[in-house]
Design an enzyme around this catalytic site. Structure first.
Site, PDB file in Angstrom:
ATOM      1  CG  HIS A 212      20.925 151.113  54.294  1.00 25.26           C
ATOM      2  ND1 HIS A 212      20.122 150.277  53.548  1.00 25.26           N
ATOM      3  CD2 HIS A 212      21.777 150.291  54.980  1.00 25.26           C
ATOM      4  CE1 HIS A 212      20.465 149.022  53.779  1.00 25.26           C
ATOM      5  NE2 HIS A 212      21.471 149.003  54.636  1.00 25.26           N
ATOM      6  CD  GLU A 213      24.436 150.801  57.942  1.00 26.37           C
ATOM      7  OE1 GLU A 213      24.200 150.152  58.983  1.00 26.37           O
ATOM      8  OE2 GLU A 213      24.727 150.266  56.859  1.00 26.37           O
TER       9      GLU A 213
ATOM     10  CG  HIS B  30      19.742 148.103  59.289  1.00 27.71           C
ATOM     11  ND1 HIS B  30      19.041 147.087  58.701  1.00 27.71           N
ATOM     12  CD2 HIS B  30      20.784 148.379  58.447  1.00 27.71           C
ATOM     13  CE1 HIS B  30      19.622 146.747  57.552  1.00 27.71           C
ATOM     14  NE2 HIS B  30      20.671 147.524  57.376  1.00 27.71           N
TER      15      HIS B  30
ATOM     16  CD  GLU C  54      21.435 145.180  54.632  1.00 25.65           C
ATOM     17  OE1 GLU C  54      21.646 146.283  54.074  1.00 25.65           O
ATOM     18  OE2 GLU C  54      21.725 144.955  55.818  1.00 25.65           O
TER      19      GLU C  54
END
Length: 475
Positions: free
Chosen positions: A335-336, A339, A415
């Site tokens: 997920h990070e 970004h 997100e």
């Protein structure tokens, strides 16, 4: 007729009075709006005493009740601290606190042999006194939050001695950065001529990039201990995942966040081909703080501060099993890294710098308006620092509120996109379970008022994220 007569009478006031009144009115309007939203959410905490049907499969009643009580306590604290902050700010404005502090700074400078012509030195004294005042008035609230609320709910791992040392160190480090940067900025504004706003913007851009570059390597280690993630399966899988998406990973660190709190986090930093990942030890279920011998072998020095309470900290962490399994940690990192891959970091930097340029440009337009200074008690002088304070903090406050809300909406969109990226990496199932664990470990309350969450939440509510991932799992 009476109402319109009152409105007409208001416009008969001098410009500085109208400006001052508008600033106070807007400040209290925002405060009342925030309080209204908080009370809506507080009503949810009070009335939602049973696990909703859609959450029964992922949250037990004991955890649900703990999170409800934790958020209730935080809500109460937020109400009183917010009220104090608003009243304090109002009193400072009404009783001329800003011009008083400026005169006091001038007296200190005069006693040291610096006259009114040394405006930058007086500005630095003003900043030092203002930040000292803010630190002292905020200290009781910070102490209560840490040693009453966080302690009550099992998150605090600090001793009072460790807390105070940390607070003093933060204040000193802040001054070491704030004062020289402010001095240079004021100097640039004074000598920059008609286009000073361009030079000021470029200067703040360079400073922000430098701080981002050096923070994790030189500033953060002053407060926390960073240890290289030991060789093993987790590190190997992180490196493989990073390579698969062309993320230029150079190092993976574990930060001993458990020394302060049970809350967990993960992030990456660095520019260009020098990216590094930092994992909080509280995020890792299968990780224990290395002993002193291991630290020496790895070349990492242990922190001196708080060493006496290390055993107490470790005991607390061991007594409360938390964190994610390796597969879940990889999903969180997926997920990070999403970004980064999706350009969210670059987009945020661009938005920030566009906003910074616009603010400096408008500052250049407004800085010559004497009525702005007079509105806040500066009738005979127009110090540059005071102009920055008045325009950026007070005059721009409506714009800042709108911008903040827009960025919150954008953040939620980012997100969802990062979650979708983790899904493409095949991590939907593990991210689903990781989000549930992290919500449980941090006692996040999964039910929210729609208006409160829309205004405040930079991350989508848990249920919305889980639903999106659930669909992904089914796909």
């Amino acid at each position: 007729m009476g109402m319109w007569a009152s409105v007409d009478a208001m416009w008969d006031f001098p410009a500085e009075k109208r400006i001052f009144g508008a600033v106070l009115l807007f400040s209290w309007t925002v405060y009342l709006w925030e309080t209204f939203l908080a009370q809506r959410q507080r009503r949810i905490y009070k009335t939602t005493t049973r696990v909703p049907a859609e959450l029964e499969q992922i949250m037990d009643s004991d955890t649900f009740e703990k999170s409800r009580l934790y958020q209730l306590d935080k809500s109460t604290f937020s109400f009183w601290s917010g009220l104090y902050s608003e009243v304090e700010g109002t009193f400072i404005l009404l009783f001329g606190g800003i011009p008083y502090l400026w005169r006091l700074s001038g007296q200190f400078c005069s006693s040291a042999g610096f006259g009114p012509e040394y405006e930058i030195i007086q500005s630095l004294v003003f900043l030092l006194l203002a930040t000292l005042f803010s630190a002292l008035t905020g200290l009781p609230w910070s102490l209560y939050n840490t040693f009453v609320i966080e302690e009550k709910h099992g998150f605090n791992h600090q001793t009072l001695e460790f807390f105070m040392k940390d607070a003093i160190k933060k204040f000193i480090v802040t001054q070491c950065i704030l004062l020289p940067v402010s001095a240079l900025l004021l100097y640039i504004i004074k000598i920059g001529g008609d286009y000073f706003f361009i030079y000021a913007w470029l200067f703040t851009l360079v400073v922000s990039l430098v701080l981002v570059t050096i923070y994790a390597d030189y500033i953060a280690p002053l407060f926390d201990k960073f240890t290289p993630l030991p060789e093993g399966k987790l590190k190997q899988e992180i490196e493989v995942m990073a390579k698969s998406i062309d993320f230029p990973l150079t190092k993976v660190y574990v930060v001993e966040g458990s020394k302060r709190s049970s809350h967990s986090n993960a992030y990456f930093y660095g520019f260009f081909k020098n990216k590094r990942i930092v994992l909080f030890d509280t995020l890792l279920e299968e990780y224990s703080v290395p002993n002193k011998d291991n630290q020496e072998e790895s070349g990492m020095e242990a922190r001196n501060e708080g060493e006496g309470d290390s055993e107490e900290v470790k005991a607390k962490v061991k007594n409360k099993k938390q964190g994610c399994k390796n597969e879940e940690v990889l999903a969180v990192l997926g997920h990070e890294l999403g970004h980064w891959k999706l350009g969210h970091t670059v987009k945020n930097i661009i938005i920030s710098q566009m906003n910074s340029f616009l603010c400096f440009f408008l500052f250049a337009v407004l800085i010559g308006r004497r009525e702005l200074f007079a509105a806040f008690g500066f009738y005979d002088s127009q110090p540059t620092l005071i102009g920055l304070l008045i325009i950026f903090q007070f005059i721009f406050s409506p714009y800042n509120e709108v911008l903040s809300f827009c960025l919150t909406v954008l953040s939620r969109r980012f997100e969802f996109q990062a979650d979708a990226f983790a899904k493409k990496l095949g991590k939907a199932k593990d991210l689903y379970s990781a989000l549930i664990k992290l919500n449980k470990d941090n006692l996040g309350f999964p039910v929210s008022d729609w208006l409160f969450s829309t205004w405040h939440y930079s991350h989508p509510p848990l249920l919305e994220r889980l639903q999106a991932l659930k669909n992904a799992k089914q796909d």
